[in-house]
Motif scaffolding. Sequence first.
Motif, PDB file in Angstrom:
ATOM      1  N   THR A 174       3.465  11.064 -12.137  1.00 54.76           N
ATOM      2  CA  THR A 174       3.546  12.426 -11.156  1.00 54.76           C
ATOM      3  C   THR A 174       1.831  12.750 -11.477  1.00 54.76           C
ATOM      4  O   THR A 174       0.509  13.139 -10.980  1.00 54.76           O
ATOM      5  N   PRO A 179       4.146  10.294  -3.320  1.00 54.34           N
ATOM      6  CA  PRO A 179       4.948   9.015  -3.935  1.00 54.34           C
ATOM      7  C   PRO A 179       5.672   8.771  -3.343  1.00 54.34           C
ATOM      8  O   PRO A 179       5.897   7.205  -3.264  1.00 54.34           O
ATOM      9  N   THR A 204      -0.405  10.402  -9.008  1.00 53.71           N
ATOM     10  CA  THR A 204       0.378  10.943  -7.257  1.00 53.71           C
ATOM     11  C   THR A 204      -0.912  11.577  -7.166  1.00 53.71           C
ATOM     12  O   THR A 204      -1.338  11.772  -6.155  1.00 53.71           O
ATOM     13  N   GLU A 205      -1.134  12.792  -8.371  1.00 49.28           N
ATOM     14  CA  GLU A 205      -1.717  14.115  -7.860  1.00 49.28           C
ATOM     15  C   GLU A 205      -3.474  13.633  -8.042  1.00 49.28           C
ATOM     16  O   GLU A 205      -4.097  13.868  -7.592  1.00 49.28           O
ATOM     17  N   TYR A 260       7.736  10.075 -16.642  1.00 42.36           N
ATOM     18  CA  TYR A 260       7.935  11.355 -15.051  1.00 42.36           C
ATOM     19  C   TYR A 260       5.987  12.032 -15.324  1.00 42.36           C
ATOM     20  O   TYR A 260       6.196  12.202 -14.582  1.00 42.36           O
ATOM     21  N   TYR A 264      11.345  14.137  -6.909  1.00 48.54           N
ATOM     22  CA  TYR A 264       9.630  14.074  -7.290  1.00 48.54           C
ATOM     23  C   TYR A 264       9.244  13.732  -5.874  1.00 48.54           C
ATOM     24  O   TYR A 264       7.754  13.945  -5.434  1.00 48.54           O
TER      25      TYR A 264
END
Length: 240
Positions: free
Chosen positions: A118, A128, A121-122, A114, A157
């Motif tokens: 995340t 996402p 992608t940030e 996770y 998410y």
Amino acid sequence: MSDKIRDRAVLSRFSDALGRGEIQLYLQAQVGAGDRHVIGAEALSRWVCEDGRVIPPAVFIPILEEHGKIWQLDYHIWEMACRLLKSWKDDPVFGSYRISVNISVKDIYYLDLYEVFTHLTEEYKIDPEHLELEITETVFMDKPKEAIALIQRLKEYGFTIAIDDFGSGYSSLSFLKDIQADILKIDMEFLRKTEHQERSRIILRSIVALARELGMPTVVEGVETSQQVRDLTQIGCDIF
């Protein structure tokens, strides 16, 4: 003895190969059944040596899995896929594409998946939804509750979740019940010529019908001929 020597050579060269850019990202197109347009791709890894030799994934991936290094390869491919998606963001054609990446069984032991996805992608500022995460049933065999909870968090998410290689190995209907995935990927074994071709077709048609009832688009892997495209379109498959 020759296998042991080969394994040792692959392991000793792997880290340097990552640094030198020998581990490369290849894309296998995904095509919609309706208009036959490319809608995205699956990320594949190829080891291309400096002298031009290509080490097949069937050789190096099992070695990395056996010796606990597959997560390094997977992370490298995930990051390359995110970098590519970022470069496509403002393109009028490629901007709508998604790239699917594989999650190996060992990844769940070595990485906080996770946090990894995340963060990627940030860092690359990508949607996402454009990064499709492919999982197999084997990921859930040892720690099913934890894995199901992880998939739910990733879905919340915004990631697209695909069940990979359905119809091979230990595929079970309870897996479809417990995992709230978005896409069902059907193993290419169903396209191979066998003496039970009609039985294979009946099973494939049933899987596609089941997926449709569950609201899951189907992706059939290994489609290579126009006849296969016609047959699969008739059955009701969504993506090749």
